[in-house]
Design a protein around this motif. Sequence first.
Motif, PDB file in Angstrom:
ATOM      1  N   ASP A 131       0.896 -29.891  -5.062  1.00 20.43           N
ATOM      2  CA  ASP A 131       0.817 -28.674  -5.192  1.00 20.43           C
ATOM      3  C   ASP A 131       1.337 -28.126  -6.589  1.00 20.43           C
ATOM      4  O   ASP A 131       2.607 -27.897  -6.623  1.00 20.43           O
ATOM      5  N   VAL A 132       0.568 -28.132  -7.685  1.00 19.96           N
ATOM      6  CA  VAL A 132       1.006 -27.684  -8.972  1.00 19.96           C
ATOM      7  C   VAL A 132       1.802 -26.618  -8.938  1.00 19.96           C
ATOM      8  O   VAL A 132       2.922 -26.088  -9.596  1.00 19.96           O
ATOM      9  N   ALA A 133       1.009 -25.394  -8.537  1.00 21.58           N
ATOM     10  CA  ALA A 133       1.510 -23.786  -8.588  1.00 21.58           C
ATOM     11  C   ALA A 133       2.708 -23.626  -7.756  1.00 21.58           C
ATOM     12  O   ALA A 133       3.702 -23.165  -8.220  1.00 21.58           O
ATOM     13  N   GLY A 134       2.582 -24.663  -6.518  1.00 23.40           N
ATOM     14  CA  GLY A 134       3.717 -24.217  -5.829  1.00 23.40           C
ATOM     15  C   GLY A 134       5.145 -25.209  -6.103  1.00 23.40           C
ATOM     16  O   GLY A 134       6.047 -25.030  -5.622  1.00 23.40           O
ATOM     17  N   ARG A 135       4.882 -26.097  -7.105  1.00 29.04           N
ATOM     18  CA  ARG A 135       5.668 -27.107  -7.367  1.00 29.04           C
ATOM     19  C   ARG A 135       6.409 -27.980  -6.306  1.00 29.04           C
ATOM     20  O   ARG A 135       7.569 -27.903  -6.093  1.00 29.04           O
ATOM     21  N   THR A 136       5.465 -28.384  -5.361  1.00 23.85           N
ATOM     22  CA  THR A 136       5.621 -29.239  -4.488  1.00 23.85           C
ATOM     23  C   THR A 136       5.109 -30.349  -4.420  1.00 23.85           C
ATOM     24  O   THR A 136       4.116 -30.846  -4.550  1.00 23.85           O
ATOM     25  N   VAL A 137       5.582 -31.601  -3.829  1.00 25.92           N
ATOM     26  CA  VAL A 137       4.940 -32.960  -3.562  1.00 25.92           C
ATOM     27  C   VAL A 137       5.047 -33.273  -2.224  1.00 25.92           C
ATOM     28  O   VAL A 137       6.227 -32.964  -1.407  1.00 25.92           O
ATOM     29  N   ARG A 138       4.042 -33.347  -1.368  1.00 30.70           N
ATOM     30  CA  ARG A 138       3.797 -33.783   0.006  1.00 30.70           C
ATOM     31  C   ARG A 138       4.393 -35.552   0.003  1.00 30.70           C
ATOM     32  O   ARG A 138       3.465 -36.229  -0.640  1.00 30.70           O
ATOM     33  N   VAL A 139       5.131 -35.839   0.886  1.00 31.77           N
ATOM     34  CA  VAL A 139       5.394 -37.312   1.084  1.00 31.77           C
ATOM     35  C   VAL A 139       5.521 -37.485   2.343  1.00 31.77           C
ATOM     36  O   VAL A 139       5.884 -36.842   3.396  1.00 31.77           O
ATOM     37  N   GLY A 140       4.719 -38.770   2.760  1.00 32.25           N
ATOM     38  CA  GLY A 140       4.605 -38.989   4.306  1.00 32.25           C
ATOM     39  C   GLY A 140       5.421 -40.539   4.267  1.00 32.25           C
ATOM     40  O   GLY A 140       5.673 -41.194   3.256  1.00 32.25           O
ATOM     41  N   GLY A 141       5.781 -40.883   5.522  1.00 38.36           N
ATOM     42  CA  GLY A 141       6.300 -42.101   5.922  1.00 38.36           C
ATOM     43  C   GLY A 141       7.836 -41.858   5.870  1.00 38.36           C
ATOM     44  O   GLY A 141       8.339 -40.878   5.922  1.00 38.36           O
TER      45      GLY A 141
ATOM     46  N   ASP B 254      11.914 -41.882   5.229  1.00 45.47           N
ATOM     47  CA  ASP B 254      12.638 -41.318   4.043  1.00 45.47           C
ATOM     48  C   ASP B 254      13.696 -42.219   3.290  1.00 45.47           C
ATOM     49  O   ASP B 254      14.626 -41.924   2.791  1.00 45.47           O
ATOM     50  N   GLY B 255      13.433 -43.467   3.743  1.00 45.27           N
ATOM     51  CA  GLY B 255      14.339 -44.748   3.072  1.00 45.27           C
ATOM     52  C   GLY B 255      15.378 -44.986   4.018  1.00 45.27           C
ATOM     53  O   GLY B 255      16.317 -45.655   3.824  1.00 45.27           O
ATOM     54  N   ASP B 256      15.715 -43.819   4.972  1.00 43.44           N
ATOM     55  CA  ASP B 256      16.827 -44.252   5.754  1.00 43.44           C
ATOM     56  C   ASP B 256      16.843 -44.677   7.341  1.00 43.44           C
ATOM     57  O   ASP B 256      17.488 -44.859   8.083  1.00 43.44           O
ATOM     58  N   GLY B 257      15.423 -45.067   7.570  1.00 48.23           N
ATOM     59  CA  GLY B 257      14.817 -45.707   8.730  1.00 48.23           C
ATOM     60  C   GLY B 257      14.866 -44.650   9.715  1.00 48.23           C
ATOM     61  O   GLY B 257      14.658 -45.008  11.017  1.00 48.23           O
ATOM     62  N   ASP B 258      14.795 -43.092   9.655  1.00 48.74           N
ATOM     63  CA  ASP B 258      14.913 -42.422  10.877  1.00 48.74           C
ATOM     64  C   ASP B 258      13.158 -41.921  10.890  1.00 48.74           C
ATOM     65  O   ASP B 258      13.149 -40.857  11.826  1.00 48.74           O
ATOM     66  N   GLY B 259      12.579 -42.310  10.208  1.00 46.77           N
ATOM     67  CA  GLY B 259      10.985 -42.171  10.577  1.00 46.77           C
ATOM     68  C   GLY B 259      10.742 -40.931  10.255  1.00 46.77           C
ATOM     69  O   GLY B 259       9.665 -40.217  10.642  1.00 46.77           O
ATOM     70  N   VAL B 260      11.402 -39.940   9.186  1.00 43.66           N
ATOM     71  CA  VAL B 260      10.982 -38.659   8.976  1.00 43.66           C
ATOM     72  C   VAL B 260       9.698 -38.796   8.400  1.00 43.66           C
ATOM     73  O   VAL B 260       9.374 -39.633   7.259  1.00 43.66           O
ATOM     74  N   ASP B 261       8.619 -37.740   8.584  1.00 45.69           N
ATOM     75  CA  ASP B 261       7.348 -37.756   8.299  1.00 45.69           C
ATOM     76  C   ASP B 261       6.900 -36.639   7.650  1.00 45.69           C
ATOM     77  O   ASP B 261       7.418 -35.470   8.081  1.00 45.69           O
ATOM     78  N   GLY B 262       5.933 -36.441   6.497  1.00 51.89           N
ATOM     79  CA  GLY B 262       5.211 -35.239   6.105  1.00 51.89           C
ATOM     80  C   GLY B 262       6.415 -34.273   5.387  1.00 51.89           C
ATOM     81  O   GLY B 262       6.369 -33.136   5.655  1.00 51.89           O
ATOM     82  N   VAL B 263       7.158 -34.845   4.561  1.00 53.06           N
ATOM     83  CA  VAL B 263       8.205 -33.908   3.867  1.00 53.06           C
ATOM     84  C   VAL B 263       7.587 -33.506   2.730  1.00 53.06           C
ATOM     85  O   VAL B 263       6.747 -34.241   2.005  1.00 53.06           O
ATOM     86  N   GLU B 264       8.158 -31.926   2.583  1.00 53.04           N
ATOM     87  CA  GLU B 264       7.710 -31.539   1.095  1.00 53.04           C
ATOM     88  C   GLU B 264       8.981 -31.548   0.187  1.00 53.04           C
ATOM     89  O   GLU B 264      10.044 -31.042   0.768  1.00 53.04           O
TER      90      GLU B 264
ATOM     91  N   VAL C  78      13.540 -40.370  -6.245  1.00 54.35           N
ATOM     92  CA  VAL C  78      12.497 -41.356  -7.076  1.00 54.35           C
ATOM     93  C   VAL C  78      11.991 -41.579  -5.615  1.00 54.35           C
ATOM     94  O   VAL C  78      12.266 -42.033  -4.520  1.00 54.35           O
ATOM     95  N   VAL C  79      10.434 -41.514  -5.392  1.00 56.37           N
ATOM     96  CA  VAL C  79       9.794 -41.821  -4.497  1.00 56.37           C
ATOM     97  C   VAL C  79       8.667 -42.923  -4.698  1.00 56.37           C
ATOM     98  O   VAL C  79       8.114 -43.188  -5.424  1.00 56.37           O
ATOM     99  N   GLY C  80       8.872 -43.815  -3.713  1.00 56.95           N
ATOM    100  CA  GLY C  80       8.047 -45.212  -3.702  1.00 56.95           C
ATOM    101  C   GLY C  80       7.366 -45.473  -2.366  1.00 56.95           C
ATOM    102  O   GLY C  80       8.029 -45.450  -1.379  1.00 56.95           O
ATOM    103  N   SER C  81       6.168 -46.027  -2.477  1.00 62.24           N
ATOM    104  CA  SER C  81       5.299 -46.220  -1.462  1.00 62.24           C
ATOM    105  C   SER C  81       5.809 -47.782  -0.957  1.00 62.24           C
ATOM    106  O   SER C  81       5.409 -47.846   0.348  1.00 62.24           O
ATOM    107  N   GLU C  82       6.113 -48.663  -1.674  1.00 57.30           N
ATOM    108  CA  GLU C  82       6.658 -49.864  -1.355  1.00 57.30           C
ATOM    109  C   GLU C  82       8.260 -49.649  -0.511  1.00 57.30           C
ATOM    110  O   GLU C  82       8.921 -48.706  -1.006  1.00 57.30           O
ATOM    111  N   PRO C  83       8.568 -50.718   0.403  1.00 62.17           N
ATOM    112  CA  PRO C  83       9.800 -50.567   0.885  1.00 62.17           C
ATOM    113  C   PRO C  83      10.846 -51.122  -0.090  1.00 62.17           C
ATOM    114  O   PRO C  83      12.043 -51.101   0.300  1.00 62.17           O
TER     115      PRO C  83
ATOM    116  N   ALA D   5       7.545 -44.560   1.041  1.00 63.15           N
ATOM    117  CA  ALA D   5       7.285 -43.251   1.506  1.00 63.15           C
ATOM    118  C   ALA D   5       6.224 -42.776   0.347  1.00 63.15           C
ATOM    119  O   ALA D   5       6.655 -42.497  -0.826  1.00 63.15           O
ATOM    120  N   ALA D   6       4.851 -42.821   0.722  1.00 64.50           N
ATOM    121  CA  ALA D   6       3.696 -42.517  -0.221  1.00 64.50           C
ATOM    122  C   ALA D   6       3.633 -41.110  -0.187  1.00 64.50           C
ATOM    123  O   ALA D   6       3.559 -40.369   0.621  1.00 64.50           O
TER     124      ALA D   6
END
Length: 405
Positions: free
Chosen positions: A87-97, A99-109, A34-39, A81-82
């Motif tokens: 990418d519908v055809a590639g079956r991926t969602v790009r997520v920025g911010g 990752d919820g663990d406080g390590d600042g991961v950015d730009g995850v697919e 589950v991806v959420g833009s709020e903390p 992480a908003a």
Amino acid sequence: MTPPRRIVVVGASAAGLTAAESLRADGFDGELTVVGSEPHLAYDRPPLSKQLLAGAWAADRLELLPRDRYDDLSIGCRLGAAATALDVAGRTVRVGGSDGDGDGVDGVELGFDRLLIATGVRPRTWPGTDGLRGVHVLRTLDDTVAFKAAAHDAGRVVVIGAGFLGAEAAATLRGLGIDVTLVDPSPAPMLRQVGPVVAGLLADLHAEHGVDLRLGRSVAAIERDGDRVTGVRLDDGARFATTCVLVAIGTTPATEWLAGSGLDLADGVGCDAWCRAAPGVFAAGDVARWFHRGRGASLRVEHRTNATEQAMAAARAMLDPGDPYEPVPYVWSDQYDTKLQTYGETTATDRFAVISGSIDERRFVALYGRAERVVGALGWRSPRELLRARALVADGVPWSEAVAA
């Protein structure tokens, strides 16, 4: 249909969390994120303008699921992480911010076999007020906490917009002893949603509780001194000094991140009768516009009950499509000591007839009709009687037959 092994839910509110719980209850044992833009963990939004604003509930009481249950259900969360692209055809969602663990991961697919879009809506803002202190919207928990403090400090609040949110917030503020001016171009609160008769009763109710109603009036300007609001001026020249303004002028579906995805984004995410927007992609809640076969039209419903019911329907459809989603929409509003409840559609242009109780006694059930059929029912402090009227809406009973009965 190949069973999914990876499901991503974008949106960590009522619809998103309900879908995640439903997927586990329906037997899905694969990877679930589950991806959420709020903390914050998923929380309930209707109490924001009522119990939380009134101070009757603490913020943690709004949480929809105890924290340990996420681990029990193996629901992975990426909060703060908003989602930024799909990418519908590639079956991926790009997520920025984060990752919820406080390590600042950015730009995850995130890859998925099924995706649920449950990003809800965004409040409309007043033009030219970005960054203006004292001008508030009310959509998130943080919005409410900030607005509550500002309202108490100001002592007087100007509420712009007399729809569901504006009317509820005005009622709550009056319960706190805060002076309220309620402004709307319509001649009565919630006119578009409930029609002139009920809207007129709501106007009387607010006036009796001391709300300064400025209906049929438009805002000419929100005045400022530097970066701080100082007042609101109306089109008739009236001016109200205040350091706190609530803008409640509606919402827009939160679909900006889906630009370029190829999905139908005209008024939300367009879906079929099974909440499917594209192969492997589904939507639920305020953001979803789906084809209601019983109505023969596409609907988008921005209310809490639909968020839950549609999320469960979408979760089932992700695993094994069965019956289409054909609810009788249910809506409620609490204002002062009055509970207003509706089933179906209740608009200002529909026919209107009281079938139980009395408007004078402020306890009644009314039907709404369109094209010679019952399309909605409304109860004013009449929950049991309204429940009996629900069948008339569900069955689309002929208007003359329903009113006569």
